[in-house]
Design an enzyme around this catalytic site. Structure first.
Site, PDB file in Angstrom:
ATOM      1  CG  ASP A  84     -28.704  68.591  10.248  1.00  0.00           C
ATOM      2  OD1 ASP A  84     -27.635  69.052   9.775  1.00  0.00           O
ATOM      3  OD2 ASP A  84     -29.388  69.233  11.063  1.00  0.00           O
TER       4      ASP A  84
ATOM      5  CD  GLU B 124     -26.424  73.270  14.768  1.00  0.00           C
ATOM      6  OE1 GLU B 124     -26.658  72.103  15.090  1.00  0.00           O
ATOM      7  OE2 GLU B 124     -25.737  73.560  13.780  1.00  0.00           O
TER       8      GLU B 124
HETATM    9  C1  BGC Z   1     -27.401  72.024  11.313  1.00  0.00           C
HETATM   10  C2  BGC Z   1     -28.013  72.385   9.974  1.00  0.00           C
HETATM   11  C3  BGC Z   1     -26.946  72.886   9.039  1.00  0.00           C
HETATM   12  C4  BGC Z   1     -25.866  71.839   8.915  1.00  0.00           C
HETATM   13  C5  BGC Z   1     -24.765  72.214   7.948  1.00  0.00           C
HETATM   14  C6  BGC Z   1     -26.183  71.149  11.172  1.00  0.00           C
HETATM   15  O1  BGC Z   1     -25.516  71.019  12.378  1.00  0.00           O
HETATM   16  O2  BGC Z   1     -28.372  71.375  12.117  1.00  0.00           O
HETATM   17  O3  BGC Z   1     -29.010  73.359  10.158  1.00  0.00           O
HETATM   18  O4  BGC Z   1     -27.504  73.207   7.809  1.00  0.00           O
HETATM   19  O5  BGC Z   1     -25.291  71.626  10.198  1.00  0.00           O
HETATM   20  O6  BGC Z   1     -23.956  73.207   8.449  1.00  0.00           O
END
Ligand code: BGC
Length: 611
Positions: free
Chosen positions: A311, A502
């Site tokens: 991630d 998030e």
């Molecule tokens: C998230 C992921 C996402 C990634 C790319 C991260 O902060 O946890 O779900 O795919 O960013 O944008």
């Protein structure tokens, strides 16, 4: 509808050197004139996929490490690093969007960066990744489908597969072959800000919908219009204590496997080509360094043959020195590192680790082989550039009709006293609440930006507009507050959550805002029939607030097609949605999940009325 990705074209057969000489001079991203997307797509139609083992045999260590590196196009120090460092993948973080955010600018962007990658010694195409988590939703003008929490309420895998297919076609319209979706988290605590990204609180839903969504996105083998899917976040992201984003999932391996693993088993069986590791920890140990789960369980036991991506900057959050973070992650089984901010460090450190024997060459070869195989599978050598044949797919009427169907099927009727719903179309409705006419709110996070926002984020039909259109022969008055209710037969109050993504959506307590509660209270006080429409990314404790209202319909984060909400309100579609989460009476009851020893929710998992 199927679209050929192989075309008969004017430049077919042109050697790669000619191609690079002609087009390798594109300068800054998206702004300089150059060949059209059509010419580029056409010019490359003849390059066959190489034999992967042969290719691997020709690659230097630097070229291999480059394949394992993913940068963000906007945050990169210099986009020419794609060429200099042989970068294998580029993403647009959800805030790294072209301006203006128009499909043709996405096409230019992808084209420009791909051109750099193809000008390298071996000309290995990059694979571009995006968060198309509810349709190709970072692109303005795309069809926005309901977020997964609503899809879970449909209990309809065939529908999910169609939604995946439509999302893939809309991605191809912008030339993007890889989505970081589906999120198959099993959110166990609704205070988590990513609750809406998962299909629901049980492994059953994650399993059922993960497989369908993967099939839809990737297509059947041999079909031309698939994109690479990415099941995320492995493993236990939805189980963190207190619903804390990127937190710690504290449980036995048996429980971890029982709740969080079935979705991955189903996704792997459906052929998912990539899996993203979770930021979270399991019993204190960071997932990005968990060799047992990534290598032994996922790649070994489940026979996952695709590649594992980290991630966003997650490797950097591991404990220890810079080198030991990378050593731990790569040796645990991470194949590609999403390192938008630290890619230079990643590249030089990994080279050093291999030279010192701390990361075995066999591990590097395994990672690169996995990545190249997916690039081959999705025909990136043959079709590295956006194909204009897909342009009309973005926001097409067919996809909007499908999204409307998904909205109808995801809505859950929680209460319907005296059969106040469906409303007659020829009645007089007073519609209140600022959330009734706000595209940004009904789409939620990951829509033309990371956290989402209020307002006119993308074209579509708001709930207000949909109700106005549907109420043929009736009268709809929209007001910010409950005034002038006298003439109305019913008051429809639209309330709910503001967009977030998030950790910005983590809450200690859940509930409606004071303004929303006052609106419902005023509506009740009017003595009219009151219908509450809830726009939300999770169940909100509302027991007292809805006492005394006649009907409650939860529509989750429905996306761009508000017509689906009107279809249910007026009875053109009889509600079938069933709750994908147990609905708590109060915040103190959270976490609450089906199967708990003492289980007394306001509405149980699977609840949903019909007409
Ligand atoms: C998230 C992921 C996402 C990634 C790319 C991260 O902060 O946890 O779900 O795919 O960013 O944008």
């Amino acid at each position: 509808m199927r679209f050929p990705r192989h075309q008969v074209v004017p430049f077919a057969g042109a050697p790669r050197s000619l191609f690079v000489a002609l087009f390798g001079v594109l300068g800054c991203i998206g702004v300089q004139p150059g060949p059209s997307a059509g010419q580029l797509a056409a010019s490359r139609a003849s390059v066959p996929t190489p034999d992967i083992e042969e290719l691997l045999g020709k690659m230097t260590l630097e070229e291999k490490i480059g394949q394992m590196t993913q940068i963000d196009w906007k945050l990169a120090k210099n986009t020419d690093d794609v060429r200099k460092l042989y970068v294998g993948s580029v993403l647009n973080g959800a805030s790294s969007l072209p301006e203006p955010n128009a499909p043709q600018n996405w096409v230019k962007l992808v084209t420009s960066i791909q051109t750099r990658a193809l000008s390298t010694r071996l000309g290995i195409p990059i694979i571009w990744g995006t968060d198309a988590v509810h349709g190709n939703a970072l692109v303005r003008g795309a069809t926005i489908f309901p977020h997964n929490i609503g899809m879970g309420c449909t209990r309809n895998p065939e529908l999910a597969e169609k939604v995946g297919r439509a999302a893939a076609l809309e991605m191809l319209a912008t030339g993007i072959p890889w989505t970081f979706a589906p999120c198959i988290a099993v959110p166990r605590d609704e205070r988590w800000g990513r609750t809406y990204e998962g299909f629901g609180e049980t492994p059953e839903l994650s399993e059922m919908m993960a497989a369908a969504m993967v099939k839809g996105l990737q297509g059947e083998p041999g079909q031309p219009e698939g994109v690479l899917a990415c099941a995320k976040h492995f493993l236990g992201d939805g189980g963190t204590a207190g619903g804390k984003d990127q937190g710690d999932t504290i449980c036995s391996e048996q429980e971890l496997r029982a709740i969080h693993l079935p979705g991955y088993a189903a996704a792997v069986k459906a052929g998912v080509g990539s899996i993203m590791v979770s930021f979270s920890r399991w019993n204190g140990a960071p997932m990005h360094a968990n060799k047992h789960l990534i290598t032994d369980v996922l790649k070994g036991e489940l026979h996952f043959e695709g590649f594992v991506v980290s991630d966003w900057e997650a490797i950097d959050t591991l404990p220890g020195s810079n080198d030991s973070k990378i050593e731990a992650a790569i040796n645990a089984g991470v194949d590609m590192a999403m390192v938008p901010l630290t890619y230079q460090w990643f590249v030089s450190s990994l080279r050093h680790l291999v030279k010192k024997g701390r990361v075995p060459m066999a591990r590097i070869d395994d990672a690169v082989r996995r990545i190249l195989k997916q690039k081959a599978r999705f025909k990136l050598w043959e079709h590295p550039f956006p194909d204009p044949a897909y342009a009309s797919q973005l926001g097409s009427p067919e996809h909007r009709a499908l999204a409307r169907e998904a909205v109808r099927q995801s809505a859950v009727l929680l209460k319907n006293q005296d059969a106040v719903l469906p409303l007659p179309k020829n009645g007089h409705i007073l519609l209140v609440g600022s959330k009734a006419d706000d595209m940004g709110i009904q789409c939620g996070g990951w829509t033309t930006g990371w956290a989402g926002r209020r307002g006119n984020v993308t074209p579509g039909t708001t709930i207000l507009r949909a109700i106005e259109k549907a109420a043929v022969g009736g009268k709809v008055k929209f007001a910010p507050g409950v005034r002038g209710a006298d003439a109305a037969d019913a008051i429809v109050v639209v309330v709910g959550e503001e967009p977030y993504a998030e950790g910005t959506g983590d809450r200690k307590e859940l509930g409606l805002s004071r303004d929303d509660v006052s609106l419902i209270t005023a509506a009740k006080a009017s003595g009219k029939k009151v219908v509450v429409v809830l726009v939300t990314g999770r169940p909100l404790p509302i027991e007292q607030v809805i006492a005394g209202v006649q009907a409650v319909l939860v529509v989750w984060l429905p996306g761009s097609e508000g017509d689906g909400v009107a279809d249910v309100l007026f009875g053109d579609f009889k509600p079938t949605g069933k709750l994908s989460h147990s609905w708590p009476r109060s915040s103190s009851q959270i976490p609450i999940n089906q199967g708990d020893a003492s289980y007394a929710p306001l509405f149980p998992y699977g609840f949903g009325l019909g007409y």
